[in-house]
Design an enzyme around this catalytic site. Structure first.
Site, short mmCIF file in Angstrom:
data_model
loop_
_atom_site.label_atom_id
_atom_site.label_comp_id
_atom_site.label_asym_id
_atom_site.label_seq_id
_atom_site.Cartn_x
_atom_site.Cartn_y
_atom_site.Cartn_z
N HIS A 329 0.79 -1.24 0.00
CA HIS A 329 0.00 0.00 0.00
C HIS A 329 0.81 1.27 0.00
CE1 HIS A 329 -4.25 -1.12 0.47
NE2 HIS A 329 -3.76 -2.24 0.94
N LYS A 516 -9.21 13.98 3.60
CA LYS A 516 -8.35 12.79 3.69
C LYS A 516 -7.49 12.96 4.93
CE LYS A 516 -6.91 13.78 -0.53
NZ LYS A 516 -6.80 12.57 -1.32
N ARG A 517 -6.74 11.94 5.29
CA ARG A 517 -5.82 12.07 6.41
C ARG A 517 -4.87 13.25 6.18
NH1 ARG A 517 -6.15 8.93 11.10
NH2 ARG A 517 -3.95 9.46 11.28
N LYS A 522 0.16 14.66 1.25
CA LYS A 522 -1.18 14.98 0.74
C LYS A 522 -1.35 16.50 0.55
CE LYS A 522 -3.39 10.74 2.54
NZ LYS A 522 -4.23 10.10 1.51
N THR A 624 -8.58 6.58 -2.96
CA THR A 624 -9.92 6.10 -3.31
C THR A 624 -10.93 7.22 -3.14
OG1 THR A 624 -10.13 5.24 -1.06
CG2 THR A 624 -9.57 3.65 -2.79
N LYS A 628 -14.51 8.35 -5.30
CA LYS A 628 -15.82 8.68 -4.74
C LYS A 628 -16.29 10.02 -5.27
CE LYS A 628 -14.19 6.46 -0.52
NZ LYS A 628 -13.55 6.82 0.77
C1 LIG Z 1 -12.26 7.10 1.13
C2 LIG Z 1 -11.87 7.49 2.49
C3 LIG Z 1 -10.53 7.74 2.80
C4 LIG Z 1 -9.43 7.66 1.78
O1 LIG Z 1 -9.32 8.91 1.13
P1 LIG Z 1 -8.05 9.25 0.22
O2 LIG Z 1 -8.41 10.57 -0.38
O3 LIG Z 1 -7.96 8.19 -0.80
O4 LIG Z 1 -6.88 9.33 1.11
C5 LIG Z 1 -10.20 8.11 4.10
N1 LIG Z 1 -11.15 8.25 5.05
C6 LIG Z 1 -12.46 8.03 4.78
C7 LIG Z 1 -13.46 8.22 5.87
C8 LIG Z 1 -12.86 7.64 3.51
O5 LIG Z 1 -14.16 7.41 3.27
#
Ligand SMILES: *Cc1c(COP(=O)(O)O)cnc(C)c1O
Length: 783
Positions: A329, A516-517, A522, A624, A628
């Site tokens: 990952h 995101k985190r 990022k 991911t 979305k």
């Molecule tokens: C999809 C998702 C992530 C991952 O987001 P990235 O932009 O790919 O880092 C992290 N936290 C939650 C709650 C998510 O639904």
């Protein structure tokens, strides 16, 4: 139990009795759902046992599953019946949903991926199950106080009836510590008790299992030297929280204990419940390890086969390396797990002995080749007193995959090139995916309805058919309807967040969302510095009056990650300033969403116009969140990183806003160490002034200390290339504004993104894994 709305209402009313408060309604509804799926769950398990079909076990330290009630209503095909029935009885389903605590069993993308995979396996009627830990607290709850992140314990197991079923009959014992010779004695046993959660397949009757292990005190005798109270506390800690602080050695031991606990418990049960002889394991079972946290499953399976099943090394190794496969990952050095040999040798002595032997045999094999010292080092499992879990994972599994094409290429050509040369046939790519059932059908019923009205409902089961929407790209009435959906989702988000937010959010503004985190790569820092530059420009240039934008941020920082926490603080300081200024306020507005989680995500992805995916190229394995957003019609503003590359390939460059250095350029700058952040600052008046403000403390409210940010940009020479990419990022924002003015074109871009998002359904990912790695057979639960 019930098949129509009237039957539902009757049954529900009967059970509810006189106690008509929402809490009771929620509990009654939950209990009814559990009963409803119980029969299918039992039947599915019977079917699996009787047919002896191959089973997949997906071991993961995180499962970020989100709330289950409404998702299960959808899966059971009774969402509308229940929603309308409740309404007629005076209850609001949305309100009841809010009572369900969100299980905090994951941290971010890795755990959410595992949850999407569970959903897709069940929906595709494939026999696949999750194995993880039932953390009592899970990840912390984030609150923003005075602009700072504060962390509170999460209690998702609070009073409300959960979905799980405790299985005392399947408890197993996990061995820790002790002395090996002549026999393994003085063991501290820990009891592992499984709690099973049903994973309900969409409109099928497949109900798979997510098995989460809880650590409990064993009834076996404790070694004489061990204090019972201490042992009790240490045992409870194993399933207390996700990613305990590992800055001290006790924390490191605890994390390793969690990993071994989860793997040993899962493997012991897998072997115990095997329908055939153990040498047929690879035909009966596939085990996927989600990153390296479960890599200890490799020597643990060897231990069981050697010591408990009495096999010889060669045969045990052959079985292990045909049963386990591994997903990588990350390529971030700091995230590559390494364990101190002494720690392993003390905590799990027999497992360490086996790792040592795996390493010895592998090195013996390597001696037959001519290898440079550096290459040999890279291939060593045990090196310099450390056990490298990623190397162990590659050597001990039959397939290794990265999570997006770019990421897999980087693994093969750079990060793991020595391993790739040894095992070229093991490496393959499986680009991540998301379940369109949660992230589109559940999160955005308005868009779901519009799509179904336009192309029929086959896409619900075959999301690739979203492609049919391509014919609506320039369709004015479809565009208008899409715009209405977006407006509705924006208003819903506003209604939800304004409760805790002081200044009103403009629903006509562009919603630019970065969730995101928090992490250096990022680059939330780049986003907020750009917003600060917009603020300056609006103040200084009376002709610059851009179309209104609302910038949303959300995400947690790891408790010990000071830099990330200071970025959160900086965002909140700048937000306070921007949001208070009447002139600036009508052009830019900043909203920080506290405690970003799956439930917040379900409200935010559908409301977005712009999806911020601005990671330093080469650093984001896949992402991911990007998928979305795309599926909900937002346009990607991002770098060519992770799965963004594949998103742009699908939609075309003209339907995304792509900027910044490419991964090759970043990797060259890193390799030759010839990036000078200071030079970039010198050459740009804008950056100079921004940096001056940052350094003078002007962007501080006096309480925070932005030394970590300064340190990163100046002393550490901007390791994530925030300054280097700043201008191309700012230029792309201007292009976003210009594009938004042409609404016809904008809506067309949005349609194009939705139309091309079907390939990013995790149903596609899971089918590929099944075809190329697991070899599962679809089992229909018909009776
Ligand atoms: C999809 C998702 C992530 C991952 O987001 P990235 O932009 O790919 O880092 C992290 N936290 C939650 C709650 C998510 O639904």
């Amino acid at each position: 139990m019930f098949y129509s709305k009237e039957e539902f209402k009757e049954e529900f009313t009967k059970r509810l009795g006189q106690d008509k408060v929402p809490q009771t309604a929620y509990a009654v509804l939950g209990a009814m759902m559990k009963e409803l799926l119980e029969e299918d769950w039992v039947k599915t398990n019977q079917l699996y046992t009787e047919s002896k079909v191959k089973q997949l076990y997906y071991i993961s330290i995180e499962f970020l599953i989100g709330r289950m009630l409404v998702q299960n209503l959808h899966s059971l095909g009774i969402f509308t019946i229940v929603q309308e029935g409740l309404q007629e009885l005076g209850f609001n389903l949305e309100e009841l949903e809010e009572m369900e605590p969100e299980p905090g069993l994951g941290n971010g993308g890795l755990g959410r991926l595992a949850a999407c995979f569970m959903d897709s396996l069940a929906a595709l009627q494939l026999p696949g199950h999750g194995c993880g830990i039932r953390y009592k607290g899970g990840l912390f709850t984030q609150q923003i106080e005075n602009g700072f992140q504060t962390e509170y314990p999460t209690d998702w197991l609070r009073e409300i009836e959960g979905w799980e079923k405790r299985r005392d009959d399947l408890a197993v014992e996990i061995p820790f510590y002790g002395r090996l010779h002549p026999r393994h004695t003085d063991i501290e046993w820990v009891k592992a008790v499984p709690y099973d959660m049903p994973i309900v397949g969409a409109s099928g009757r497949t109900v798979n299992t997510l098995r989460l292990w809880q650590a409990e005190v064993s009834e076996r005798p404790l070694p004489a030297y061990k204090d019972f109270n201490e042992y009790t506390l240490e045992t409870a800690a194993i399933s207390d929280r996700l990613y305990p602080d590992d800055s001290l050695v006790t924390g490191k031991i605890l994390r390793l204990k969690q990993q071994y606990f989860m793997c040993s418990a899962s493997l012991q049960t897998i072997i115990k419940t095997l329908p055939g002889p153990v040498h047929e394991l690879p035909h009966q079972v596939a085990i996927q390890i989600n990153d390296t946290h479960p890599a200890i499953a490799i020597p643990e399976l060897m231990r069981i086969l050697l010591d408990e099943e009495g096999l010889e090394w060669e045969e045990a190794w052959n079985i292990t390396t045909h049963t386990i496969s591994y997903t990588n990952h990350t390529i971030l050095g700091e995230a590559m797990e390494k364990w101190d040999s002494h720690l392993l040798a003390s905590l799990v002595p027999r497992v360490y002995e086996i790792i040592h032997e795996i390493d010895r045999r592998f090195k013996e094999q390597l001696q037959e080749q001519v290898l440079k010292e550096q290459e040999f080092k890279k291939l060593s499992i045990i090196d310099d007193g450390l056990v490298k879990m990623a190397v162990l994972a590659v050597v001990g599994s039959y397939k290794v995959n990265g999570v997006a094409e770019l990421h897999t290429d980087i693994l093969k050509n750079r990060e793991m090139k020595e391993l790739y040369r040894q095992f070229p046939g093991k490496f393959h790519n499986k680009t991540n995916g998301i379940t369109h059932r949660r992230w589109l059908i559940k999160a955005n019923p308005e868009l779901t309805q519009l799509i179904t009205q336009s192309i029929g409902d086959d896409w619900l089961k075959k999301p690739i058919l979203l492609n049919d929407l391509n014919k609506f790209i320039i369709d004015a009435s479809f565009q208008e309807a899409l715009k209405e959906v977006k407006r509705a989702k924006k208003n819903q988000l506003i209604a939800h967040v304004e409760k805790s937010w002081d200044s009103p959010i403009d629903p006509l503004s562009i919603f630019d969302i970065h969730i995101k985190r928090f992490h250096g790569y990022k680059r939330q820092l780049m986003n907020i510095l750009h917003i600060q530059s917009l603020y300056d420009r609006i103040k200084e240039d009376s002709t610059y009056r851009p179309y209104p934008r609302t910038f949303f941020f959300g995400g947690k920082a790891a408790p010990g990650y000071e830099f990330a926490k200071q970025v959160i603080k900086l965002i909140n300081v700048i937000a306070a300033k921007v949001n208070q200024d009447p002139l600036v306020r009508s052009h830019i507005h900043i909203v920080f969403i506290e405690n970003y989680n799956v439930s917040h995500g379900e409200r935010m992805f559908p409301a977005a116009d712009i999806s911020e995916q601005i990671s330093t190229a080469s650093k984001e394995a896949s992402g991911t969140g990007n998928m979305k957003f795309m599926m909900n019609g937002a346009i990607t503003l991002g770098t060519l990183d992770g799965a963004n590359v594949e998103i742009v390939e699908r939609v075309g460059k003209e339907n995304a806003f792509i900027f910044g250095l490419h991964s090759q350029q970043i990797m060259l700058l890193e390799k030759h160490k010839n990036y000078r952040a200071q030079e970039v600052i010198e050459q740009s008046p804008e950056l100079k002034s921004l940096m001056a403000r940052l350094l003078s403390g002007e962007l501080s409210d006096g309480t925070e200390n932005i030394s970590f940010i300064r340190n990163q940009l100046v002393d550490l020479n901007d390791p994530y290339f925030v300054l280097k990419d700043f201008h191309s990022y700012a230029a792309m924002h201007e292009k976003v504004l210009a594009s938004y003015e042409d609404q016809g074109n904008w809506q067309g871009m949005s349609v194009r993104n939705i139309a091309e998002s079907g390939i990013f359904s995790s149903d596609r990912t899971i089918q590929q894994y099944s075809d190329d790695v697991w070899d599962l057979k679809k089992i229909l639960n018909v009776y």
